[in-house]
Design an enzyme around this catalytic site. Structure first.
Site, mmCIF file in Angstrom:
data_model
loop_
_atom_site.group_PDB
_atom_site.id
_atom_site.type_symbol
_atom_site.label_atom_id
_atom_site.label_comp_id
_atom_site.label_asym_id
_atom_site.label_seq_id
_atom_site.Cartn_x
_atom_site.Cartn_y
_atom_site.Cartn_z
ATOM 1 N N ASP A 147 60.429 -50.456 -20.009
ATOM 2 C CA ASP A 147 59.152 -49.921 -20.461
ATOM 3 C C ASP A 147 58.908 -48.573 -19.776
ATOM 4 O O ASP A 147 59.540 -48.259 -18.763
ATOM 5 C CB ASP A 147 58.052 -50.926 -20.109
ATOM 6 C CG ASP A 147 56.681 -50.452 -20.541
ATOM 7 O OD1 ASP A 147 56.558 -49.931 -21.661
ATOM 8 O OD2 ASP A 147 55.743 -50.591 -19.744
ATOM 9 N N ASP B 265 56.315 -54.271 -16.734
ATOM 10 C CA ASP B 265 55.286 -54.599 -15.743
ATOM 11 C C ASP B 265 54.063 -55.296 -16.322
ATOM 12 O O ASP B 265 53.354 -55.996 -15.610
ATOM 13 C CB ASP B 265 54.822 -53.320 -15.032
ATOM 14 C CG ASP B 265 53.988 -52.437 -15.955
ATOM 15 O OD1 ASP B 265 54.468 -52.120 -17.058
ATOM 16 O OD2 ASP B 265 52.867 -52.082 -15.575
#
Length: 710
Positions: free
Chosen positions: A405, A596
């Site tokens: 990401d 995350d």
């Protein structure tokens, strides 16, 4: 006294009847209680309980190798004495037996062997042999009584030792058992040291906390602190529970979580995590997580449970030992029969077969390989990386692709002021005006501007301000109209502004309908993200960025970091589809994902190796992950790969050296070129050397410490 343990392993064997029966046979155990739902085993005993090593032997004998016992992870201390009562007793027995052996060899045998009292040295040999080997013999008897697999190293050593007595090699018969027990002693000590080193690296949980209740400062056990309590932290204290700083300021050491000892400044509004140690200042922290849910408790639980997931190498070695031991026993018998029948020298071939049995013991491999993986997991946790099992170390070794990401993973995950331009106005006045007006705004962009400028001035602005949703804000500043917002706001208010090319968030500023400049806000790239991408390539792992951000923003980050491939403007489901398609198209490849946020949890769970940024990451993300990076530094992924490769190397060296030495000594023993004590020394000594080699992995330097000035 009472102790609580957790049983790990095959669920079908973890029944109340199966578990409680063997423990009730222990002399010092009064009561046994097993909870099938939690797998908690409670033992009530009269004096000091036998150590964890003995308990696991009992479990192995009764239920097999796929069940193990460990201390409940919430216990305050899981450390074992390196040399405890059991080790002291074993040392005493070895010394007494060795003394008797030398006495018999150098005094009694020369004195009585040619007399009517020739049996006296034989009796002393037997006494010395029994003193050092009675526990081994009893273990074999128990295995036979309980109909367990008794073809193990204990049986091989015992047969070799008794066989040596049968062919009147009394000295070597005793020496076999003495050297075997010396090897067992070093094995115990090495295992204790390695486990204690790992506990030292992770188990920094505070025992108590000082809180304010009923207008009084009281000290409680950390477990008794409740959500909403205010903890007082002074210099040297370890934060007991996660919470928010509500007063005070100070620098904390984060090494228990991140592996780095550099100080981080905490102030009002900062998130304080359990395990941080206050090095300067004073803090008041409002608890938002109970002790058992705190960060440090979860870290320790993850490390404690990590051995539940065995690597392919460990699983192979466990299965290998079950078949290997009986095979070599029958091979030794076959060698004895064929060699004796062919040559007629039965005594010689009995001796050769006994030598063969001794050196064939697989303990060097069976102990050193799992220990290498256990130590590798400890080394990772020591450096702020939680790896949930040996199988994930193997997966990191083989990882070919890593999807990751952008926001919060390789960028900081929050807006910051990256540049600005001022037109027709003093820069100081421009920034002060923007700061005072945005100070009153609750919008995330306004907060980002204020935090970035951080001018440390009193906000005496008392004029009217108005938030215009989707556009910006309008304010009356010192009786002048100020506009701060998007290009749409300027067009709406009739202000001419230049076209500024930017993939980031652009904020224009106008003063009395005149353009005065702009501010650019963006999500800053983490400093170590550059090393992360570079070293990922050096580790032959292809990095691919997946993000929901606009293509322009993704392109900027990819270009700056040197990321060759990326996908932008994705929904969480799009990320999952890309990952799943790659896994289906390349079923033999190991593919990882690092993220995350909550929206990354499905990808982390689906990947062959799921990596979570643990410090800022959500609980659900950390729960689904196989690897947790505690300090949110993406470069730690490369550190995890280094640990995995170092662990695999140690395991391969252990296997190669053990097999090479054993095969060599086996051949030499069949050729009558080595005495039995050399075979024993090669077996036990080799086990000790390989155990120490595996344990020393904990001292490996993974990355250079960096000093950070705040």
């Amino acid at each position: 006294m009472e102790e609580i343990f957790v049983l790990r392993g095959a669920s079908e064997k973890l029944s109340k009847e199966n578990i409680e029966a063997p423990f009730l046979k222990l002399n010092n155990v009064k009561e046994v209680h097993f909870d099938e739902e939690t797998s908690h085993l409670t033992l009530v005993y009269t004096d000091k309980l036998i150590n964890i090593h003995k308990l696991n032997k009992l479990i192995k004998r009764s239920l097999g190798d796929d069940i193990s016992v460990e201390y409940l992870s919430s216990k305050e201390s899981k450390k074992e004495k390196v040399i405890g009562k059991e080790e002291i007793l074993l040392i005493s027995r070895i010394l007494i037996s060795l003394t008797i052996l030398l006495l018999s060899m150098f005094w009694l045998t020369p004195t009585y062997e040619n007399t009517n009292l020739y049996y006296i040295p034989i009796i002393t040999y037997v006494i010395g042999w029994f003193i050092v080997s009675y526990d081994v013999l009893w273990e074999i008897v128990e295995n036979i009584i309980h109909k367990e697999n008794f073809f193990d190293e204990s049986l091989l050593m015992s047969i070799a030792s008794i066989g040596a007595f049968a062919i009147q090699e009394y000295f070597e018969g005793c020496l076999v058992m003495i050297l075997s027990q010396v090897g067992e002693l070093f094995e115990h000590i090495s295992l204790h040291r390695s486990k204690n080193a790992i506990v030292d690296a992770t188990d920094l949980r505070p025992k108590t906390a000082t809180i304010l209740r009923n207008n009084k400062l009281i000290t409680l056990r950390a477990e008794d602190v409740k959500v909403g309590d205010v903890i007082y932290i002074k210099v040297g204290d370890t934060i007991a529970c996660d919470g928010e700083v509500i007063a005070g300021e100070g620098r904390v050491n984060t090494s228990s979580l991140t592996g780095e000892s550099y100080p981080i400044l905490l102030k009002e509004g900062s998130l304080a995590l359990s395990g941080y140690i206050l090095e300067s200042g004073e803090l008041r922290i409002k608890v938002n997580k109970a002790y058992e849910d705190s960060t440090i408790a979860k870290v320790i639980e993850l490390v404690s449970n990590s051995q539940e997931n065995k690597s392919k190498t460990e699983s192979f070695i466990t299965k290998f030992a079950k078949w290997y031991t009986p095979c070599v026993a029958f091979l030794a018998l076959f060698t004895l029969i064929v060699g004796g029948a062919a040559s007629g020298e039965w005594l010689k071939w009995t001796y050769n077969a006994l030598n063969f049995l001794v050196i064939s013991c697989p303990c060097a491999i069976v102990i050193s390989i799992p220990l290498a993986y256990f130590t590798g997991i400890g080394l990772a946790s020591k450096n702020g990386i939680i790896i949930k099992g040996g199988n994930y170390l193997d997966a990191l070794n083989s990882m070919e692709k890593l999807y990751f990401d952008k926001t919060g993973t390789i960028t900081q995950g929050k807006f910051s002021l990256v540049r600005y331009e001022v037109v027709g106005m003093e820069e100081k006045d421009f920034l002060e005006m923007v700061y005072r007006i945005e100070k009153r705004s609750n919008h995330p962009i306004g907060k980002a501007i204020v935090d970035s400028l951080d001018l440390k001035i009193d906000n005496d602005f008392k004029g009217r301000s108005e938030d215009i949703p989707g556009f910006g804000l309008k304010a009356n500043y010192k009786k002048n109209e100020v506009l701060i917002g998007s290009r749409k706001l300027m067009e709406k208010e009739g202000v001419n502004v230049p076209l500024v090319e930017s993939y980031s968030t652009l904020i224009y500023v106008a003063y009395n309908k005149e353009y005065k400049g702009y501010l650019v806000l963006d999500d800053k790239i983490k400093l170590d993200a550059y090393d992360f991408v570079k070293n990922l390539k050096n580790n032959y792992v292809k990095g691919i960025m997946l993000t929901g951000d606009l293509k322009g923003s993704a392109e900027r980050v990819a270009k700056e970091l040197g990321i060759a491939k990326y996908h932008a403007e994705l929904l969480p489901s799009d990320k999952l589809n890309i990952l799943e398609n790659d896994i289906k198209e390349n079923p033999k490849s190991v593919i990882g994902f690092m993220g995350d946020g909550v929206n990354d949890a499905p990808c982390i769970a689906r990947a062959n190796v799921g990596i979570a940024m643990g410090g800022l990451g959500s609980d659900v993300t950390v729960e689904n992950a196989d690897v947790v990076i505690m300090d949110d530094a993406p470069e730690r992924v490369n550190d995890a790969i280094k640990v995995a490769r170092a662990t695999r190397l140690r395991a391969m060296v252990d296997i190669s050296v053990a097999l090479l030495v054993k095969v060599t000594i086996m051949i030499l023993s069949l050729l009558s070129l080595v005495p039995m004590w050399v075979a024993v020394l090669a077996d036990s000594g080799l086990a000790v050397v390989l155990i120490i080699y595996s344990v020393l992995l904990i001292r490996k330097k993974i990355h250079k410490k960096k000093e950070i000035v705040l």
